[in-house]
Design an enzyme around this catalytic site. Structure first.
Site, PDB file in Angstrom:
ATOM      1  NE  ARG A 184      -4.166  -1.995   1.692  1.00 46.16           N
ATOM      2  CZ  ARG A 184      -5.169  -2.410   2.455  1.00 46.16           C
ATOM      3  NH1 ARG A 184      -5.231  -2.051   3.726  1.00 46.16           N
ATOM      4  NH2 ARG A 184      -6.118  -3.177   1.956  1.00 46.16           N
TER       5      ARG A 184
ATOM      6  CG  HIS B 186      -3.267  -1.686  -7.703  1.00 49.59           C
ATOM      7  ND1 HIS B 186      -2.186  -2.078  -8.440  1.00 49.59           N
ATOM      8  CD2 HIS B 186      -3.019  -0.403  -7.349  1.00 49.59           C
ATOM      9  CE1 HIS B 186      -1.326  -1.091  -8.518  1.00 49.59           C
ATOM     10  NE2 HIS B 186      -1.801  -0.072  -7.877  1.00 49.59           N
ATOM     11  CD  GLU B 187      -1.624  -4.371  -3.794  1.00 49.17           C
ATOM     12  OE1 GLU B 187      -2.021  -5.058  -2.834  1.00 49.17           O
ATOM     13  OE2 GLU B 187      -1.109  -4.858  -4.807  1.00 49.17           O
ATOM     14  N   GLY B 188      -6.603  -2.507  -2.408  1.00 48.22           N
ATOM     15  CA  GLY B 188      -7.657  -1.930  -1.575  1.00 48.22           C
ATOM     16  C   GLY B 188      -8.096  -0.581  -2.102  1.00 48.22           C
TER      17      GLY B 188
ATOM     18  CD  GLN C 229      -6.303   1.470   1.433  1.00 46.93           C
ATOM     19  OE1 GLN C 229      -5.761   1.626   2.518  1.00 46.93           O
ATOM     20  NE2 GLN C 229      -6.121   0.399   0.680  1.00 46.93           N
TER      21      GLN C 229
END
Lengths: 602, 602
Positions: free
Chosen positions: A305, A448-450, A455
């Site tokens: 992240r 991507h990655e949340g 978040q």
């Protein structure tokens, strides 16, 4: 010639004037380094990024990965660049010397990696993922996993991936259905499909080490039943040599708007295409404890992240530097009030609105880069600070800042890339200039990655409330400390006060949100909370940089540079910080529009 | 089945419940129309857009125009769609019946055209330009130009372009250098290159009618010396037949991020490639008076600006409807507080943040569509209102609203398209879903027909100050009238008050900006003024729609629809209107950051 990738001068300010990276060199872990050798490493990164990564960014965007006879074909420059990266030992930059690493401070490792992200974020994604996987194996891997998978990764021979999502389970990881059947020899056999796997299949490396989330039958339901496995593309024998192909096969490639040089795949585990005749399933090895997969993976995810945020910041920086160069060299129009229509046109940087767009980009990108390097510096503190309370506080603060470090650059440096296009006018909208590619690339980072939404829930639903609000309180104290310093500097005092006011307002809003225990109502506007706190954190970052830029004894030849930092800070406080009120207004009102909206009304 | 292009129901609300289009039918110009026949025309547009324009939007994006043996090659579906458009008489929709037009009200013409813009903005650009050129010729063209160029355009046989920019003269039109040499026969010969010419070269039509800005030698310098010419691709003989090729040649194609189906060219006029042996130069015919070219072209440009805004709104609408459909059908995650991890996943529309993103898109796109149709309605008033003062006021208001109608949708419906991607998650970033294309297409709209910065200077530097501020005063009165109505409706009263407060704040800021006569300082933050007034105008638009949605006697089966309109209005007042303060803060402070910033500090 100045680089159009990053500003060397600003990077140096961040590392050596603000984050006091030299102070780290006194600690046992980093004692083999000197400032000089750190600068050599950074210069090497800049040179390699400039010479090997940047030149094929356009070409790899135009020639995206394709399948030929079942093989993924990429343009050859990608492999050349990645070989050089691996051979320079850069995958191992942060690792322990005893396993072949350089034992660099994280803040330096990330600053060096920033050059590659700015030069070519798509090609840099392969080492990004490999480094993440390597850190995870270094922490949770068995001795055999370290020997057979980690070490070849550090040598640049094996690449890594993270296999989390499935077609029906993206943000909702607990719903994944890939299963891992235990075998008599302690290994597992995996069955299932994984979606969105970057670097999932290619011929760039001797082997690909997939880190796969799967469920062991009989475990707890949902996310508590997830375990983590190493699943190599080729099995590795006892001697570390490559054995037969494992049953991991490519189902298809995803065709994206940007990040096109990064091959993105749908993979099948154990569909029987490879390993025929043997018991079906892809061979995997448990990493860490059973059912602890999410905890392990979250280490990689948290690191990823921050690197996603760093990548967004670097795209913002290179977009800004390209726009700046264009604005200095493109003549168009005249100064306001110039009545002689036959006078020469002026470079567009003379126009106030163009300067506004450049200052915004500078404020977004340099601020985002600063925040992400600050987070990396917190990792160094977490890992090597002498006093336990410093380590704990760093960890707490990092955990609060991670969703912001990921989301804020993804939102605002994308906006910066949009402004870079705007500065170029019609030219910026063509593929003859790189800014449209940066804009397309950067649009992925909010996903991507949340996603932002994920978040935001992480920030407000978990990080803000954890340990009785300790993390937010700590952040407030840190900001208060900066405000205190600013109050002693006449040029910065008003900004300090403005920041303190916003922090106070956020504090009241936060308390009110959770006052009645209605979590659903409290979290309804979490995304606006993420935006508000994001802008507050960035204002804090800029005030910190302004303190550095006004420090006594700074070199006279740097005066213009420091003036620029102050102007960006001034821009942020004048044009950006007021936006916080608009987000807080929604939170203060506990606006329930979205909760009350019904599907049928759309 | 509901269309995913536009909302038929909302369009009907705009035309028949809000803008009272039926009232126009009592006027002489429109008396041959009935509500029924207008609805048939709108349904025809929807059907043609759905069946002929939408299906090739993906393909024409993937197969952009290319050169083959000197000819521009497009996918064949583009020509098929445009033939049908022309044969249906839609180029002539707004024109006088005596030259073959339908004499439709502008508001209906634009509403019909909206379907094509939503279905395929790139293919729709060809008729968009042709219609603009046809309106210009209808107003300024000579009888011969009407016979030889306008009529074939209305029949769909000739297409039009607008040739303004040159490589060194985009926003700064006064610097163009294309020259037009007068000939003994009253015609002109043109020499020069034109950049960014959409539809500049293709085989889609029998002929292309270029409307070209050029300077007649000896005229006044700068923009006062610009004249307008008709320059056909093929010369037209006395009988209206096609004669030899004119000396207009294709220098190159531009390769864009989006709008790929619209061929965009660099053209050379009079470089001698065609018409060899004859006196060099491209044959052109003066339109209107010499040196009055900008005035003529601005008619086309103002119309084009509103259509650009309309196109941006339509991209926002179709993006929203695709995201809505996806959100209703994509299961992911569970409701907050659901503890059973084995319960079924819910459609993502259940999540508050997804609903926020959908409401934002709805508020942006429907609001922008409403504003642009309102502007079209003002054109109808300007043209056909009985009383002179109504015509004058409509003209004044239209002129103030044009930069907003162009810029606001370009900014916020692009943001809407970004949210449409976000709702789709990773899928939205792939080319398997159309939302990424909409986002790429929409990014152009902030650039062509005058960038945001140019619109902002037009708004604050010209429209706000003209006639002693009469236009802004008129807008204030109109808004006040709406606020008055809202104050009588308990559900809307608070919104009315909030809007009135912002209008008052804007008024004070405006007065203060010009108080000391320092125009440079006043205009330094013109873009923020454009944003602030834009949000105020949209809030006004939404309050107007809310008044319609709460009107007595509305049909019960429409209750859900009206609730949706009110929810979008509530979203706009709760989440968007507060942003106005952040922009006004910069203007109130007369922030001079950008004026004081020096090149060397960057």
């Amino acid at each position: 010639m100045n680089s159009k990738l990053l500003s060397r001068r600003q990077l140096s300010l961040l590392l050596f004037e603000w984050l006091d990276t030299e102070a780290l060199l006194g600690r046992p872990r980093y004692q083999s380094h000197t400032r000089e050798n750190l600068e050599v490493i950074l210069a090497t990164c800049e040179r390699m990024a400039t010479e090997l990564f940047a030149p094929h960014a356009k070409s790899s965007d135009e020639h995206e990965p394709r399948l030929e006879g079942g093989q993924v074909v990429l343009i050859p420059e990608i492999q050349q660049a990645l070989r050089a990266f691996g051979e320079a030992g850069l995958v191992a930059a942060g690792h322990d010397e005893e396993i072949g690493g350089m034992q660099l401070p994280m803040v330096v490792e990330k600053a060096g990696f920033a050059w590659f992200l700015a030069a070519n974020v798509a090609t840099a994604s392969y080492p990004l993922l490999t480094i993440g996987a390597s850190n995870l194996l270094a922490r949770y891997g068995s001795q055999s996993q370290i020997e057979h998978y980690l070490k070849p990764m550090l040598e640049g021979r094996f690449f890594g991936t993270m296999c989390l999502s499935e077609e029906h389970a993206g943000s909702s990881l607990g719903d994944l259905t890939t299963r891992a059947e235990p075998q008599a020899d302690g290994s597992y056999r995996l069955f299932g499909n994984k979606m969105w796997i970057s670097g999932g299949e290619h011929e760039l490396a001797e082997n690909i080490v997939h880190l796969v989330l799967a469920k062991i039958p009989g475990g707890p339901p949902g996310s508590k039943g997830i375990s983590l496995f190493v699943v190599p593309r080729f099995l590795v024998n006892e001697q570390g040599g490559l054995a037969e192909r494992n049953d991991v096969s490519l189902v298809g490639l995803n065709h994206k708007m940007g990040y096109r040089g990064t091959v993105n795949t749908l993979l099948a585990f154990g569909d029987g295409r490879f390993l025929p005749g043997s018991a079906a399933g892809a061979v995997g090895y448990l990493v860490g404890e059973a059912h602890q997969g999410l905890t392990c993976m979250f280490q990689m995810m948290n690191e990823a992240r921050i690197t996603v945020g760093l990548g967004a910041a670097c795209l913002g920086m290179t977009g800004f530097l390209h726009a700046l160069d264009y604005a200095r060299n493109r003549p168009q129009g005249r100064r306001l009030g110039e009545r002689n229509q036959e006078s020469a046109q002026v470079p567009i940087i003379e126009h106030a609105d163009v300067r506004r767009m450049l200052l915004a980009q500078k404020a977004y990108a340099e601020g985002a880069l600063a925040l992400n390097l600050y987070c990396a510096r917190l990792v160094d503190e977490e890992r090597t600070a002498e006093e336990a309370h410093v380590r704990e506080e760093s960890s707490l603060l990092l955990s609060l800042l991670t969703p912001i470090a990921k989301s804020w650059p993804s939102e605002w440096c994308l906006e910066g890339n949009s402004l870079a296009i705007q500065v170029h006018g019609g030219y910026g909208y063509t593929r003859d200039y790189p800014v449209e590619r940066m804009y397309r690339d950067n649009r992925l980072n909010a996903i991507h990655e949340g996603t932002h939404g994920i978040q935001a829930l992480d920030l407000l639903g978990r990080k803000v409330t954890m340990k009785g609000g300790a993390a937010l309180m700590l952040l407030s104290q840190r900001i208060q400390r900066t405000v205190g310093k600013a109050s002693a500097a006449p040029a910065l005092m008003a900004w300090g006060q403005a920041l303190a006011d916003k922090v106070a307002a956020l504090g009241s809003v936060t308390a009110a949100l959770f006052a009645d225990g209605d979590v659903k109502a409290a979290l309804a506007n979490a995304t606006l909370y993420l935006q508000a706190l994001g802008h507050i954190v960035l204002a804090w970052t800029w005030l910190e940089l302004a303190l550095v830029a006004t420090r006594e004894g700074r070199a006279e030849e740097d005066e213009a540079f420091y003036r620029g930092e102050l102007a960006a800070c001034r821009y942020f406080f004048g044009y950006e910080l007021p936006k916080v009120d608009a987000w807080l207004a929604v939170l203060t009102a506990r606006d329930s529009t979205t909760l009350e909206m019904e599907d049928a009304w759309f």
